[in-house]
Enzyme design. Sequence first.
Site, PDB file in Angstrom:
ATOM      1  N   ASN A  25     -13.079   6.334   4.188  1.00  0.00           N
ATOM      2  CA  ASN A  25     -12.603   5.226   4.873  1.00  0.00           C
ATOM      3  C   ASN A  25     -13.689   3.935   4.658  1.00  0.00           C
ATOM      4  O   ASN A  25     -13.494   2.846   4.669  1.00  0.00           O
ATOM      5  CB  ASN A  25     -12.180   5.468   6.074  1.00  0.00           C
ATOM      6  CG  ASN A  25     -10.873   6.316   6.287  1.00  0.00           C
ATOM      7  OD1 ASN A  25      -9.889   6.390   5.491  1.00  0.00           O
ATOM      8  ND2 ASN A  25     -10.780   6.795   7.589  1.00  0.00           N
TER       9      ASN A  25
ATOM     10  N   ARG B 177       3.874   2.950  -2.224  1.00  0.00           N
ATOM     11  CA  ARG B 177       2.927   3.810  -2.910  1.00  0.00           C
ATOM     12  C   ARG B 177       3.748   5.034  -3.279  1.00  0.00           C
ATOM     13  O   ARG B 177       4.574   5.408  -2.318  1.00  0.00           O
ATOM     14  CB  ARG B 177       1.878   4.289  -1.774  1.00  0.00           C
ATOM     15  CG  ARG B 177       1.091   3.041  -1.191  1.00  0.00           C
ATOM     16  CD  ARG B 177      -0.186   3.511  -0.364  1.00  0.00           C
ATOM     17  NE  ARG B 177      -0.627   2.332   0.309  1.00  0.00           N
ATOM     18  CZ  ARG B 177      -1.555   1.621  -0.030  1.00  0.00           C
ATOM     19  NH1 ARG B 177      -2.278   1.801  -1.268  1.00  0.00           N
ATOM     20  NH2 ARG B 177      -2.107   0.561   0.555  1.00  0.00           N
TER      21      ARG B 177
ATOM     22  N   ARG C  98      -2.744  -2.050  -2.394  1.00  0.00           N
ATOM     23  CA  ARG C  98      -3.961  -1.902  -2.760  1.00  0.00           C
ATOM     24  C   ARG C  98      -4.623  -0.730  -3.069  1.00  0.00           C
ATOM     25  O   ARG C  98      -3.990   0.545  -2.097  1.00  0.00           O
ATOM     26  CB  ARG C  98      -4.818  -2.334  -1.334  1.00  0.00           C
ATOM     27  CG  ARG C  98      -6.195  -2.500  -1.581  1.00  0.00           C
ATOM     28  CD  ARG C  98      -7.094  -2.835  -0.296  1.00  0.00           C
ATOM     29  NE  ARG C  98      -6.892  -4.380  -0.240  1.00  0.00           N
ATOM     30  CZ  ARG C  98      -6.673  -4.920   1.078  1.00  0.00           C
ATOM     31  NH1 ARG C  98      -6.437  -4.311   2.237  1.00  0.00           N
ATOM     32  NH2 ARG C  98      -6.405  -6.194   0.936  1.00  0.00           N
TER      33      ARG C  98
ATOM     34  N   HIS D 171       6.651  -4.466   1.545  1.00  0.00           N
ATOM     35  CA  HIS D 171       6.019  -3.185   2.340  1.00  0.00           C
ATOM     36  C   HIS D 171       7.380  -2.595   3.139  1.00  0.00           C
ATOM     37  O   HIS D 171       7.096  -1.376   3.413  1.00  0.00           O
ATOM     38  CB  HIS D 171       5.210  -3.902   3.314  1.00  0.00           C
ATOM     39  CG  HIS D 171       4.537  -2.590   4.062  1.00  0.00           C
ATOM     40  ND1 HIS D 171       4.565  -2.173   5.080  1.00  0.00           N
ATOM     41  CD2 HIS D 171       3.224  -1.973   3.313  1.00  0.00           C
ATOM     42  CE1 HIS D 171       3.451  -1.533   5.638  1.00  0.00           C
ATOM     43  NE2 HIS D 171       2.829  -1.126   4.360  1.00  0.00           N
TER      44      HIS D 171
ATOM     45  N   ARG E 129      -3.083   3.805  16.439  1.00  0.00           N
ATOM     46  CA  ARG E 129      -3.859   4.752  15.777  1.00  0.00           C
ATOM     47  C   ARG E 129      -5.261   3.871  15.187  1.00  0.00           C
ATOM     48  O   ARG E 129      -6.266   4.533  15.489  1.00  0.00           O
ATOM     49  CB  ARG E 129      -3.279   5.135  14.385  1.00  0.00           C
ATOM     50  CG  ARG E 129      -4.059   6.303  13.638  1.00  0.00           C
ATOM     51  CD  ARG E 129      -3.672   6.350  12.064  1.00  0.00           C
ATOM     52  NE  ARG E 129      -4.181   5.245  11.450  1.00  0.00           N
ATOM     53  CZ  ARG E 129      -3.198   4.763  10.343  1.00  0.00           C
ATOM     54  NH1 ARG E 129      -2.075   5.307   9.870  1.00  0.00           N
ATOM     55  NH2 ARG E 129      -4.213   3.947   9.541  1.00  0.00           N
TER      56      ARG E 129
ATOM     57  N   HIS F 287       1.320   7.487  11.456  1.00  0.00           N
ATOM     58  CA  HIS F 287       1.719   6.240  10.433  1.00  0.00           C
ATOM     59  C   HIS F 287       2.953   5.716  10.951  1.00  0.00           C
ATOM     60  O   HIS F 287       3.180   4.389  10.459  1.00  0.00           O
ATOM     61  CB  HIS F 287       1.829   7.009   9.316  1.00  0.00           C
ATOM     62  CG  HIS F 287       2.087   5.989   7.952  1.00  0.00           C
ATOM     63  ND1 HIS F 287       2.927   5.513   7.290  1.00  0.00           N
ATOM     64  CD2 HIS F 287       0.822   5.115   7.569  1.00  0.00           C
ATOM     65  CE1 HIS F 287       2.835   4.720   6.149  1.00  0.00           C
ATOM     66  NE2 HIS F 287       1.566   4.336   6.788  1.00  0.00           N
TER      67      HIS F 287
END
Length: 700
Positions: free
Chosen positions: A51, A397, A427, A457, A582, A610
């Site tokens: 991260n 993704r 990304r 997205h 989060r 998520h």
Amino acid sequence: MSTDNGARSSHRYLNRELSWLDFNHRVLALTRDEDLPLLERIKFVAIHASNLDEFFQVRVPTVLDSIDAGVRRAGSDGLTPRAQLKGIRAAAAEQLLDASSLFEEELRPALAAEGIGFVEPDELDAASRAWVAQLFSEQVFPVLTPLAVDPAHPFPYISDLSLNLAVFVEHSRTGPSFARVKVPPILPRFLALPDGHRFITLESVIAGHLDDLFPGVKLLSHSTFRVTRDADLDIDDTETDDLLKHLELELRQRRFGGAVRLEAAPDLDGDALDMLARELKLTHDDVYTSKGLLGLADLFELYDIDRDDLKTPPHNPRTPLPLRAAPDSATLMVSASASRRGTPEEPETGVSFFDVLKRQDVLVHLPYESFTTSLDAFIRQAADDPDVLAIKLTIYRTSERTRLVDSLIRAAERGKQVVVVVELKARFDESANVEWARILERAGVHVAYGVVGLKTHCKLAMVVRREGRGMARYCFIGTGNFNADTARIYEDFGLLTCDDDFAVDIAGLFNSLTGYSRKTDYRKLAVAPHSLGQSLTKHIAAEAAEEDGHIFMKMNAIVDNEVIDALYEASQAGCRIDLVVRGICCLIPGIDGVSENISVRSIVGRFLEHSRVYRFGNSERGYTILLGSADAMPRNLRYRVEALAPVESPSIAAELAEVTDMYLEDGIRRWELGSDGEWTQHGGTDLHEVLLARHAQRRG
């Protein structure tokens, strides 16, 4: 983590970058949890390091760009770019030292106690030394390229996130000479010795054989260093005729981004440090020193050790109740890909998704419920059904080649119209998505890249089927990606429905993504960049007007000032507001006269929280619940194609209310944000274990 509060916030907002670093500190705190199995704690060290690497690759360059552009004005959080950078450097340095100390002083000894040791070359016995020497000669030496730095050899390019040895040799009468040796990333970082329970690092193997790399010269010293570069892509799709080719070119250029961080071992020579900083165009403020291993993200390798006793037992995702067939129904074998991952799954049932969805909407809760037997099976069944005419899907993704991608290809080969909107600019998934786009195009799939100037997205799918009553459309909207790998570790919701209004909306949205439609009016969906932000603030204002108003919002991040201000106004109107965030939280709770009715908590644990759930109302009046992929961030509300969908099934709304209420229970392990901008940890029951037990009890 304690920092100077004056460097963190103004009266109303916390700084985005420092709030993210607070989140990563919460991740690091998991490594201190002695209730977690040892290799799980090691994994969280690696996650924290990964991260932080990405933060320096993406977010720090943005701050540096502002400084280079001469921006001196403070943002809404009260911080100038230079003040942000100062806070970032202090927090990042503290976290690097904490992570290194945790691994070296707690986790490495704990591994040794379990028979998993790390050794240095001078600690090896004769047999092990001979084995390492042979390994070096046969596998390591052939891929090493020492690069000297002198008038005939310019300073070499040092690649992003590379681990290197800085070597000084006595080569001439003019003084010590410098050479750089890159630790090859194509080889494992941690090499298992023949006894199977001891490891030696690749860099120490190389360091132990420097005489073979520099024969005939005197070795003076060596040490390790690591470089992080700007890896963000600045892609303007309004200025290119072929986005796919332009992105491929940008990806080739990414590795040449400017250096933003230099990590160095404490024993790195001062002259070498000065030279590296100078050549990389860094200041000493960009240098981070930590004892022990550099590049702790590589500790992911250790998680593959065959020691199940040191890992959390794998969970068994369940098929959602409505999708379970009767006991005597035929079953299909679990996917080979799922078996290879080593996680047990329920076998797939032969239930017809189309029959089920005609009767009711279906909610899928990942990772507690199975991606393989729900969303994956839905697309596969559509691909194999002769009455299905079209399949449309968005990909942001995805994982390595899965049955879902195979299903799309098979459907196209069978003559169905298959449309996939691939977000090329996701990304760090750009390369994978370029490859998927090429593969799908070659198979005859219609591939589109969304709307110029906006990232796509939203997580959507639609299946068009010929039935006796005409054409039927079956739809999916979710909070997470169509990714079989992350579906096992990311907490997400997905909604399957054949509601006509949803179908009209999703069909219109797909037309906007693939054609020139400028549709902005939708029956049920709130769609960004057109209406989603306004829809959220309207829901907040409407609930604030209720005498017993209650707002629950669960998301990855809340940054957008308009949404934050709307929540502040609702708090001042007496509305109770509970936020579960989060990651980044720029809102400050508990400020007298501003946000005293707002609480903020964060759940960080086994699964990555998520999902985005926006809930308004209470059990007496009923709930309005929105699900989707959008966080309360400017980029989601204004610079992406996003969608939030209302949950209209009373039973699903009740289930979501029950689950989201669990996040607010006092006995749940959590972090809480105070009015001083600091997070406080509270012990209790692990929510993820509670939800695992809940779903296990519902197996029927």
